[in-house]
Design a protein around this motif. Sequence first.
Motif, mmCIF file in Angstrom:
data_model
loop_
_atom_site.group_PDB
_atom_site.id
_atom_site.type_symbol
_atom_site.label_atom_id
_atom_site.label_comp_id
_atom_site.label_asym_id
_atom_site.label_seq_id
_atom_site.Cartn_x
_atom_site.Cartn_y
_atom_site.Cartn_z
ATOM 1 N N SER A 148 0.830 -1.211 0.000
ATOM 2 C CA SER A 148 0.000 0.000 0.000
ATOM 3 C C SER A 148 0.859 1.253 0.000
ATOM 4 C CB SER A 148 -0.916 0.008 1.221
ATOM 5 O OG SER A 148 -1.478 -1.253 1.411
ATOM 6 N N ILE A 149 1.971 1.187 0.755
ATOM 7 C CA ILE A 149 2.870 2.352 0.769
ATOM 8 C C ILE A 149 3.393 2.612 -0.636
ATOM 9 C CG2 ILE A 149 5.123 3.153 1.567
ATOM 10 C CD1 ILE A 149 4.511 1.668 4.201
ATOM 11 N N GLY A 150 3.782 1.531 -1.322
ATOM 12 C CA GLY A 150 4.275 1.692 -2.687
ATOM 13 C C GLY A 150 3.207 2.264 -3.605
ATOM 14 N N LEU A 151 1.980 1.752 -3.485
ATOM 15 C CA LEU A 151 0.900 2.227 -4.351
ATOM 16 C C LEU A 151 0.616 3.700 -4.092
ATOM 17 C CD1 LEU A 151 -0.994 1.197 -6.472
ATOM 18 C CD2 LEU A 151 -2.607 0.585 -4.710
ATOM 19 N N MET A 152 0.598 4.061 -2.804
ATOM 20 C CA MET A 152 0.396 5.468 -2.463
ATOM 21 C C MET A 152 1.513 6.325 -3.048
ATOM 22 S SD MET A 152 -2.192 6.384 -0.793
ATOM 23 C CE MET A 152 -3.377 5.339 -1.490
ATOM 24 N N VAL A 162 8.639 7.769 -8.105
ATOM 25 C CA VAL A 162 7.644 6.814 -8.597
ATOM 26 C C VAL A 162 8.307 5.473 -8.864
ATOM 27 C CG1 VAL A 162 6.100 6.305 -10.525
ATOM 28 C CG2 VAL A 162 6.136 8.581 -9.544
ATOM 29 N N LEU A 163 9.492 5.526 -9.459
ATOM 30 C CA LEU A 163 10.238 4.300 -9.743
ATOM 31 C C LEU A 163 10.545 3.551 -8.444
ATOM 32 C CD1 LEU A 163 11.334 3.069 -12.312
ATOM 33 C CD2 LEU A 163 13.488 4.173 -11.877
ATOM 34 N N MET A 164 10.942 4.299 -7.419
ATOM 35 C CA MET A 164 11.232 3.649 -6.137
ATOM 36 C C MET A 164 9.980 3.022 -5.554
ATOM 37 S SD MET A 164 13.713 6.622 -4.724
ATOM 38 C CE MET A 164 13.599 6.234 -3.019
ATOM 39 N N ALA A 165 8.856 3.722 -5.706
ATOM 40 C CA ALA A 165 7.603 3.186 -5.159
ATOM 41 C C ALA A 165 7.222 1.888 -5.862
ATOM 42 C CB ALA A 165 6.500 4.225 -5.316
ATOM 43 N N ILE A 166 7.481 1.836 -7.177
ATOM 44 C CA ILE A 166 7.180 0.602 -7.911
ATOM 45 C C ILE A 166 8.042 -0.535 -7.373
ATOM 46 C CG2 ILE A 166 7.346 -0.488 -10.166
ATOM 47 C CD1 ILE A 166 6.678 2.247 -11.374
ATOM 48 N N GLU A 167 9.309 -0.218 -7.079
ATOM 49 C CA GLU A 167 10.189 -1.257 -6.526
ATOM 50 C C GLU A 167 9.656 -1.756 -5.183
ATOM 51 O OE1 GLU A 167 12.852 -2.593 -8.175
ATOM 52 O OE2 GLU A 167 11.804 -1.421 -9.678
ATOM 53 N N ILE A 168 9.133 -0.833 -4.378
ATOM 54 C CA ILE A 168 8.584 -1.263 -3.086
ATOM 55 C C ILE A 168 7.430 -2.229 -3.308
ATOM 56 C CG2 ILE A 168 7.384 -0.466 -1.019
ATOM 57 C CD1 ILE A 168 8.935 2.088 -1.170
ATOM 58 N N SER A 214 4.517 -0.722 -15.469
ATOM 59 C CA SER A 214 5.187 -1.416 -14.371
ATOM 60 C C SER A 214 4.333 -1.402 -13.107
ATOM 61 C CB SER A 214 6.576 -0.840 -14.106
ATOM 62 O OG SER A 214 6.613 0.505 -14.355
ATOM 63 N N VAL A 215 3.511 -0.359 -12.929
ATOM 64 C CA VAL A 215 2.582 -0.424 -11.791
ATOM 65 C C VAL A 215 1.619 -1.592 -11.966
ATOM 66 C CG1 VAL A 215 0.697 0.762 -10.647
ATOM 67 C CG2 VAL A 215 2.745 2.000 -11.231
#
Lengths: 109, 591
Positions: A19-23, A34-40, B197-198
Amino acid sequence: MSHDIPLNWFLYFAAASFSIGLMGVLLRRNAVAVLMAIEIMLNAANINLVAFWRYGTPPQGEGPLTGVMVAIFVITIAAAEVAVGIGLILLCYRRWHAADVDRFDSMSG
Amino acid sequence: MPANAAATLNFRDFYVLVPEMVLALWGLIVLMVDLGLLRGQTIPRRRQVLGRLSLLGTLVATVAAVAPLLVRFDDTGAWEWLNFAGYNYAENPDPVLFFDAISGDVLTETYNLLLTLLLALVVWMSMAWSFTENWGEYFALMFWSTVGMMLLTASEELLTLFLTLETMTICLYLCTAFEKNRRRSPEAGLKYFVYGSVSSALFLFGLSLLYGLTGSTRFDAIWHALRPVLGDNSGLTGNLAGVTAVLLMLVGFGFKVAVVPFHQWAPDAYEGAPAPVTAWIATGSKIASFVALMKVLLHALGPWASPTNHVMNPGWIGVVVVLSAASMTYGNFAALAQRNLKRMLAYSSIAHSGYMLVGVMAAGVSTRRQEAAGSVLFYLVVYAFSNIGAFAVAAWLARDKGSDDIDDLNGLGFRYPGLATCILLLMLSLIGMPPLAGFFGKLYMFMEALDESQAHSSRLTLMWLVGLGLINSVVSAFYYVRVLKAMFLRHPGRAVLAPAGSSLAVPIVLATAVVIGFGLYPTPLLNLMKAAAVPMIEESGRTLAEGQPASKGEPDREIAPGTPKPGPAAEPSREGPSSHPSPAPVPAPNS
């Protein structure tokens, strides 16, 4: 094996980080963030996979390492995705001199 | 223990992967030639040389893709020499190879052939003008994305599916951004990348939950694990993890095939990408993702379709209904407002995804699942060819005008009547006018959806959906006709397009020929697609449909009380009240 930490905890942790990544994807405007969030998000799925592998018993006919193998492949995919993502961000940065995803809006409709 | 537990790799199985291997190696060759022999040459020369080399590669791959089909449907033994690896078809009629990861069945073989043919047209189209300087990388990435697509249609396991999906899309992200001297191309690439990628991450999280619930990533094993859950007909009721998994995987697939509300990337990516890449995203990537979606939903997640055939029961059917209706309606009405040809085609492809989901839903609840799934596969083939032709027109515009406005087509019909007639036929096929293939695609799919052997409770919903689809087809006529109006009714302005040249004329003409050919003789393709659909339907699973002892060693598979036991017949139709014995629901149209 002694289950010191119950499986649920891993799943809650994975769901929370997902959820943190999606947020992060939805709220952050910087393309690198955004790239880092996708990795999360990808790594949250990895936690799930490894936890399920560790706590579950494989059904008949299933190899003993499925969950871990999937996680390892996901790590390589994540690496490839970062490489491509950074390349695309650099390409856009050269044009706009910004890494802000809101600025990339030459097309609409 | 199943057969695969102790099995070693049979190297003869690599025969099934020859087209993929040819394309993967050819990508490397093209790259090497560009970096080695063509160093310092001018860009147009590199484009020509590498384009021809790539065409040769797709030709070799096409031959490699035709060979298994010839050997499989060979009655006389005349083609036996093509089976150089000594691959045994009699032994595995519908095999799952490489430790249950890849299938080597009719579906895989026909779609390999389809994808190589489409790739050849796209490569040809790419030779039309120099939209990039990096030709070696461009062709290599197109080849490798095709390898991803072919393996995606062949995947029988979630890890393979995810890997190949990523192979395909990562190559396409890069191809989208290849037109570096235009602002919109890198922007489209980045947007496609972020959304893509999402969606992969969402899909992966759903995958991890499904793995946790079933303990396996193989479609067949997942089906077996979920099957007992259906025994009490509760489906997904109260299964929060299951609901989350299904929803996340549907969202992931929804992004890949561009259905509303996961479509936002599509218009921008389609508009910004170079026209041949757009063609490849709209056709290759879409049909491969759609086949994978059908395999996952109809095979692995089949028990979760809807427990009692009530549409609004917990199950993926209800979600698919909503997605389908939203995609059809939004796609068509948004396309009405577009002036840009590529953007219009993007919205129209969103609408086409909606139509195809009607067929998927019919295959999920129908008693004629094989026919319903086969009609969707038929629609995919027709859709792919008509769109390749339509995007060749967009490439023509991009080459000569540098823009994609529909108004730039003004007067094309007066200057180039032959090609304009081809474009007319393609547009009519996209609308769904008889006697073109697009009409029969829609007809077969909607007929299957309306089949009277449907469970009563889902019939009403299906009728609503088909009605909505028909209304939407009428709406879609307005924007396709706008292209025709520009070509035939408006006078050419100052500058009409330059002659198309073979690189653009050939895709348009070939696509038109396919659309007319399958319009006049749809039955062979339809029967082939129905045969191809057998392995992706769970009841007719490959072990039972072929009437042989289960090769994967489940002697005691449980059959839910609602389903009659599958007999040894190859035709897996359940005995519904009015199951048709004839394979084709509609008589041949040209009679």
